[in-house]
Design a protein around this motif. Structure first.
Motif, PDB file in Angstrom:
ATOM      1  N   ALA A 187     -12.504 -13.188  -6.136  1.00 14.50           N
ATOM      2  CA  ALA A 187     -12.039 -13.002  -7.510  1.00 14.50           C
ATOM      3  C   ALA A 187     -10.525 -12.782  -7.534  1.00 14.50           C
ATOM      4  O   ALA A 187      -9.822 -13.292  -8.416  1.00 14.50           O
ATOM      5  CB  ALA A 187     -12.759 -11.828  -8.156  1.00 14.50           C
ATOM      6  N   GLY A 212      -8.761 -16.065  -6.997  1.00 22.07           N
ATOM      7  CA  GLY A 212      -8.791 -16.823  -8.242  1.00 22.07           C
ATOM      8  C   GLY A 212      -7.707 -16.371  -9.205  1.00 22.07           C
ATOM      9  O   GLY A 212      -7.034 -17.192  -9.853  1.00 22.07           O
ATOM     10  N   ARG A 213      -7.505 -15.066  -9.290  1.00 24.36           N
ATOM     11  CA  ARG A 213      -6.461 -14.519 -10.148  1.00 24.36           C
ATOM     12  C   ARG A 213      -5.074 -14.936  -9.660  1.00 24.36           C
ATOM     13  O   ARG A 213      -4.193 -15.276 -10.454  1.00 24.36           O
ATOM     14  CB  ARG A 213      -6.587 -12.993 -10.188  1.00 24.36           C
ATOM     15  N   THR A 263      -4.404 -18.645 -10.499  1.00 22.48           N
ATOM     16  CA  THR A 263      -4.059 -18.783 -11.918  1.00 22.48           C
ATOM     17  C   THR A 263      -2.628 -18.331 -12.165  1.00 22.48           C
ATOM     18  O   THR A 263      -1.881 -18.963 -12.932  1.00 22.48           O
ATOM     19  CB  THR A 263      -5.028 -17.965 -12.779  1.00 22.48           C
ATOM     20  N   SER A 296     -18.511 -20.699  -8.431  1.00 21.63           N
ATOM     21  CA  SER A 296     -18.118 -19.782  -9.496  1.00 21.63           C
ATOM     22  C   SER A 296     -16.598 -19.736  -9.621  1.00 21.63           C
ATOM     23  O   SER A 296     -16.055 -19.714 -10.732  1.00 21.63           O
ATOM     24  CB  SER A 296     -18.689 -18.384  -9.241  1.00 21.63           C
ATOM     25  N   LEU A 297     -15.894 -19.742  -8.481  1.00 20.41           N
ATOM     26  CA  LEU A 297     -14.435 -19.771  -8.503  1.00 20.41           C
ATOM     27  C   LEU A 297     -13.934 -21.067  -9.123  1.00 20.41           C
ATOM     28  O   LEU A 297     -13.058 -21.058  -9.992  1.00 20.41           O
ATOM     29  CB  LEU A 297     -13.887 -19.616  -7.084  1.00 20.41           C
ATOM     30  N   MET A 340     -15.420 -23.142 -11.207  1.00 19.16           N
ATOM     31  CA  MET A 340     -15.690 -23.229 -12.644  1.00 19.16           C
ATOM     32  C   MET A 340     -14.816 -22.274 -13.445  1.00 19.16           C
ATOM     33  O   MET A 340     -14.470 -22.551 -14.588  1.00 19.16           O
ATOM     34  CB  MET A 340     -17.173 -22.949 -12.909  1.00 19.16           C
ATOM     35  N   ASP A 341     -14.439 -21.160 -12.854  1.00 14.89           N
ATOM     36  CA  ASP A 341     -13.627 -20.170 -13.563  1.00 14.89           C
ATOM     37  C   ASP A 341     -12.191 -20.619 -13.772  1.00 14.89           C
ATOM     38  O   ASP A 341     -11.603 -20.352 -14.823  1.00 14.89           O
ATOM     39  CB  ASP A 341     -13.624 -18.839 -12.798  1.00 14.89           C
ATOM     40  N   ILE A 342     -11.600 -21.286 -12.766  1.00 18.83           N
ATOM     41  CA  ILE A 342     -10.150 -21.504 -12.813  1.00 18.83           C
ATOM     42  C   ILE A 342      -9.734 -22.959 -13.013  1.00 18.83           C
ATOM     43  O   ILE A 342      -8.568 -23.222 -13.332  1.00 18.83           O
ATOM     44  CB  ILE A 342      -9.460 -20.955 -11.544  1.00 18.83           C
ATOM     45  N   SER A 343     -10.649 -23.908 -12.854  1.00 21.02           N
ATOM     46  CA  SER A 343     -10.250 -25.325 -12.849  1.00 21.02           C
ATOM     47  C   SER A 343     -10.130 -25.893 -14.254  1.00 21.02           C
ATOM     48  O   SER A 343     -10.940 -25.589 -15.138  1.00 21.02           O
ATOM     49  CB  SER A 343     -11.264 -26.165 -12.056  1.00 21.02           C
ATOM     50  N   GLN A 384     -20.984 -29.332 -14.650  1.00 18.60           N
ATOM     51  CA  GLN A 384     -22.169 -28.489 -14.465  1.00 18.60           C
ATOM     52  C   GLN A 384     -23.437 -29.160 -14.973  1.00 18.60           C
ATOM     53  O   GLN A 384     -24.529 -28.901 -14.454  1.00 18.60           O
ATOM     54  CB  GLN A 384     -21.984 -27.150 -15.181  1.00 18.60           C
TER      55      GLN A 384
END
Length: 251
Positions: free
Chosen positions: A188, A191-192, A195, A212-213, A215-218, A239
Motif C-alpha cells: 500500500a 502504491g502511494r 502515485t 489490488s495495487l 487496479m488502485d493506481i493504474s 476486471q
C-alpha cells in the motif's frame, strides 16, 4: 504526442515468440500497467523497451524518436529510468550514497576528476548530495539516509531504489514488479509512492502481479498472454473482460 509508442514489437528466442506483435502507447502523466500470468512476456517487453534486448522486429519510440536497438545508457540519457524485480543495493554504501549513484547521469565533472576529488568537482558533489537527500525526504526515508542500505527492511530498500531512479530525473519510469516481496502494508505504501511520483509529472509504466495495487493506481492496463496483447483498457473494463478473467481464473 504519446511519450512512449510500442509498435508491432516482436522478440523471438529460436522458435519461441516471447513477444509477438505487441502495440500500445503511454501518454504523458499516465500510470500504465502491464499484467499477465507468468511467462506472458512482461519482463521481456520491459527489456525491449529499456534496451536490455533488441527486438526481432517492430519499433519503440520514446519522445518521438526510435530507440529500439540502442544501448540502455543511451536510452537512460534520453530520460528513461528503470527498476528491477530483485532489489539491487550497493553493499557497503549508505542509502544516501546509493541514491547519489543515480545522479551520475546528470554529472559533468567526469569520472577521474570525481575519483580524485578535484576542487572543481566539489560544488557538483554538494548539489548531488543535496538533491539525493531531497528525494529521500520526498519518499519519507530520510531518517535512514546514513544507514547502510543493505541493512534496511525490504520496503525501505524499495523506496531507496525508487529514489535512486528518480535521481536520474526521468520523464518515464519503468517499474518491474515494485511490490514483489512486500507485505500488504508495504505494498500500500509503494502504491502511494508511485502515485506521488506521477503527481510530480513523471510518467510510470509498471509490470505488476498484485492486482489490488494495479487496479488502485493504474489509469490504463495492458494484458499480455503468451507474448500477445489480449486486452488494453481502463481498470474497471479489464476486471470484467471475459478473456482476462479466463486466463487468471480458468474456464
Amino acid at each position: 504526442m504519446a511519450l512512449l509508442e510500442v509498435e508491432n514489437l516482436h522478440r523471438r528466442f529460436g522458435g519461441l515468440h516471447a513477444v509477438s506483435d505487441v502495440s500500445f502507447q503511454v501518454e504523458p502523466g499516465q500510470i500504465k500497467a502491464v499484467i499477465g500470468p507468468n511467462g506472458a512476456g512482461k519482463t521481456t517487453l520491459f527489456n525491449l523497451i529499456s534496451g536490455a534486448l533488441s527486438p526481432s522486429s517492430g519499433a519503440v519510440r520514446f519522445q518521438g524518436l526510435e530507440i529500439q536497438g540502442k544501448q540502455p545508457h543511451e536510452i537512460a540519457v534520453r530520460g528513461m529510468a528503470r527498476t528491477y524485480q530483485n532489489i539491487k543495493m550497493f553493499s557497503g554504501m549508505t542509502a544516501l550514497e546509493n541514491v547519489m549513484v543515480g545522479r551520475h547521469i546528470q554529472g559533468r565533472a567526469g569520472f577521474l576528476a570525481s575519483m580524485f576529488h578535484a576542487p572543481w568537482t566539489w560544488p557538483e558533489e554538494k548539489g548531488t548530495r543535496q538533491k539525493s537527500m531531497e528525494l529521500l525526504e520526498l519518499l519519507e526515508i530520510s531518517d535512514y539516509a546514513h544507514v547502510e542500505a543493505t541493512s534496511l527492511a525490504f520496503g525501505q530498500q524499495r523506496a531507496v531504489e525508487l529514489a535512486r531512479a528518480l535521481a536520474m530525473e526521468p520523464s518515464l519510469l519503468l517499474l518491474d514488479e515494485p511490490a514483489a516481496g512486500l507485505n500488504i502494508y508495504e505494498t500500500a505504501e509503494v502504491g502511494r509512492l508511485i502515485t506521488r511520483i506521477r503527481d510530480l509529472g513523471i510518467t510510470v509504466l509498471l509490470v505488476e502481479h498484485d492486482m489490488s495495487l494495479v487496479m488502485d493506481i493504474s489509469d490504463e492496463i495492458v494484458v499480455l498472454c503468451f507474448g500477445q496483447k489480449i486486452a488494453e483498457d481502463l481498470p474497471p473494463a479489464i476486471q470484467k473482460n471475459p478473456e482476462v478473467v479466463k486466463i487468471y481464473l480458468g474456464e
